[in-house]
Write an enzyme that holds these catalytic residues in place. Structure first.
Site, PDB file in Angstrom:
ATOM      1  CE  LYS A  77       1.913   3.597   5.447  1.00 49.77           C
ATOM      2  NZ  LYS A  77       1.384   2.411   4.784  1.00 49.77           N
ATOM      3  CE1 TYR A 106      -0.372   2.307   9.178  1.00 51.28           C
ATOM      4  CE2 TYR A 106      -0.564   0.264  10.422  1.00 51.28           C
ATOM      5  CZ  TYR A 106      -1.067   1.157   9.497  1.00 51.28           C
ATOM      6  OH  TYR A 106      -2.267   0.897   8.891  1.00 51.28           O
ATOM      7  CG  ASP A 128      -4.359  -5.744   0.081  1.00 53.64           C
ATOM      8  OD1 ASP A 128      -4.634  -4.569  -0.251  1.00 53.64           O
ATOM      9  OD2 ASP A 128      -3.932  -6.036   1.211  1.00 53.64           O
ATOM     10  CG  HIS A 165      -1.782  -1.151   1.367  1.00 53.69           C
ATOM     11  ND1 HIS A 165      -2.105  -1.700   2.584  1.00 53.69           N
ATOM     12  CD2 HIS A 165      -2.422  -1.921   0.439  1.00 53.69           C
ATOM     13  CE1 HIS A 165      -2.909  -2.741   2.408  1.00 53.69           C
ATOM     14  NE2 HIS A 165      -3.102  -2.892   1.110  1.00 53.69           N
TER      15      HIS A 165
END
Length: 181
Positions: free
Chosen positions: A72, A132, A170, A62
């Protein structure tokens, strides 16, 4: 705390100093000043996320596009994952290359994934809690991705194909080549 830059410029493995004794352990998981000094630039995280997954789950690859691109800082609170970052910066000498790092509750490693990278992970333990920080807010209209099993990326997720669990979203993501046509 120690930071090691990976083969992908700007992508760092962060290893905290862990202090253990008979009672357990203590470590500083994030300190903005220390982190910024380690990676050599200021990053202002604005959102924290957490996911819970079972063995075999693959999330990714992603990223957010345009003004909503995100850096991130990721880590595992419980369990073990194989964390993957793919360089999707078209002008980068490592465009299309990836790194894979095992993050576990025991090794306490973190991975800093800068803007311009696709990110994903596979769950290697029975269960995992994944945390995250993001330096930009999530925007549904800006979400994008690359299919996890893109043959040109050739990522070994350390999960047998028949054990892989993916979201419908996905499974239908484009390949790297198709995305950048």
């Amino acid at each position: 705390m120690k930071a090691t830059e990976t083969k992908l410029k700007g992508c760092f493995i962060i290893e905290p100093s862990v202090f253990k004794d008979e009672r357990g352990y203590f470590f500083e998981s994030y300190n903005q000043q220390t982190f910024n000094n380690l990676i050599g630039k200021p990053v202002n995280f604005v959102q924290d996320n957490e996911s819970f997954s079972s063995r075999g789950v693959i999330r990714g690859l992603h990223f957010q596009e345009g003004n909503f691109a995100q850096a991130k800082l990721v880590r595992v609170v419980r369990g073990a994952v194989l964390d993957v970052a793919v360089d999707i910066r078209k002008d980068s000498p490592t465009f299309g290359q990836h790194i894979a790092v095992e993050l576990t509750e025991d090794n306490k490693r973190q991975l800093f994934v800068p803007r311009g990278f696709a990110h994903g992970f596979s769950v290697l333990s029975e269960r995992a809690i994944f945390s995250y920080k993001c330096d930009n807010y999530y925007n549904k209209e800006s979400e994008a991705g690359i299919v996890y099993n893109d043959a040109t990326l050739n990522i070994d997720w350390k999960i047998k194909p028949d054990e892989a669990q993916l979201s419908e979203k996905d499974i239908i993501l484009p390949t790297l080549e198709a995305y950048f046509k």
